[in-house]
Design an enzyme around this catalytic site. Structure first.
Site, PDB file in Angstrom:
ATOM      1  N   LYS A 130       0.721  -1.132   0.081  1.00 24.96           N
ATOM      2  CA  LYS A 130       0.212   0.138   0.133  1.00 24.96           C
ATOM      3  C   LYS A 130       1.141   1.528  -0.122  1.00 24.96           C
ATOM      4  CE  LYS A 130      -2.643   2.698   3.465  1.00 24.96           C
ATOM      5  NZ  LYS A 130      -3.833   3.323   4.642  1.00 24.96           N
ATOM      6  N   ASP A 148      -6.574   0.892   0.053  1.00 25.81           N
ATOM      7  CA  ASP A 148      -6.543   0.718   1.679  1.00 25.81           C
ATOM      8  C   ASP A 148      -7.982   0.216   1.681  1.00 25.81           C
ATOM      9  OD1 ASP A 148      -8.371   2.379   0.776  1.00 25.81           O
ATOM     10  OD2 ASP A 148      -7.941   3.660   1.350  1.00 25.81           O
TER      11      ASP A 148
END
Length: 245
Positions: A130, A148
């Site tokens: 991420k 996310d």
């Protein structure tokens, strides 16, 4: 949930229309939610953002980056003092340890330059896919999808992914979303997730892409994504933030 029987061509047409509406609503230039002046500041801000709001992180980094003005300052920081500086972001023990170690690695292994490959980025303490993909997209303008909690939830509801695992969701989106949209997909879908497609009470009626969403009005699907989010929060509380972000 993928749409049963939807061809790749039809799915791509649907994604084009979704992105057209997202661009019209949120703007064609992707915003940066975390304030920063350089690559390492965005890297550290993203580490701090795990299980914390961007608004809180921005309040903390406003003072933090004035106190620690370069990587060496972070590398040499007193750990207990750094913990206190970032305490309000939560999970501050691990975050402080990772930021300090990350600063040291950047100096010793990369001559103070934040690397531009996912392999090197994820080799840094506390940096997962991420965070790495966020740096690739917003610092180096390399096409990358950041997953996310909002991106995962909304992409699943839109029928463009079918997984509760962030990495698997990323790979599925790599296949279902045209590469030209990857950077904007993150910021636009986060915005959609915060304003309309919320976890607990999605505003399906008010959403401007509801006619393109297979989950619209289907309570069993919305409940499933909410249950997945609740289960993941429960697990994250037990594991103490061990997963890299």
């Amino acid at each position: 949930m993928f749409i049963k029987g939807e061809s790749k061509e039809k799915r791509t047409e649907r994604v084009h229309e979704i992105m057209k509406r997202l661009d019209a609503h949120y703007g064609a230039e992707p915003p940066i939610f975390l304030k920063h002046n350089n690559a390492w500041q965005l890297l550290f801000a993203t580490i701090l953002s795990a299980q914390c709001t961007d608004e809180r992180v921005n309040k903390v980094t406003e003072k933090l980056f004035k106190k620690y003005t370069d990587l060496m300052a972070f590398a040499n920081a007193d750990l207990l003092e750094l913990e206190e500086d970032i305490k309000s972001t939560g999970f501050y023990h691990n975050k402080a340890k990772n930021i300090k170690a990350c600063a040291r690695d950047l100096i010793e292994r990369f001559q103070g330059v934040v690397p531009d490959s996912i392999e090197e980025l994820t080799s840094l303490p506390g940096v997962g896919r991420k965070t790495g993909n966020l740096i690739l997209g917003h610092i180096y303008d390399k096409n990358a999808i950041v997953v996310d909690t909002h991106v995962k939830r909304v992409s699943n509801r839109l029928g463009l992914a079918e997984s509760n695992d962030p990495t698997e969701t990323e790979y599925q989106l790599n296949d279902t979303v045209p590469e030209e949209y990857w950077i904007r997909w993150n910021t636009h879908i986060i915005s959609l997730g915060r304003s309309y497609c919320k976890s607990a009470s999605p505003d399906c009626d008010g959403c401007f892409v509801n006619d393109l969403c297979p989950s619209c009005g289907r309570e069993e699907i919305l409940q499933a994504t909410r249950a997945g989010a609740t289960d993941r929060k429960s697990k994250s509380g037990k594991t103490g933030m061990k997963r890299k972000m």
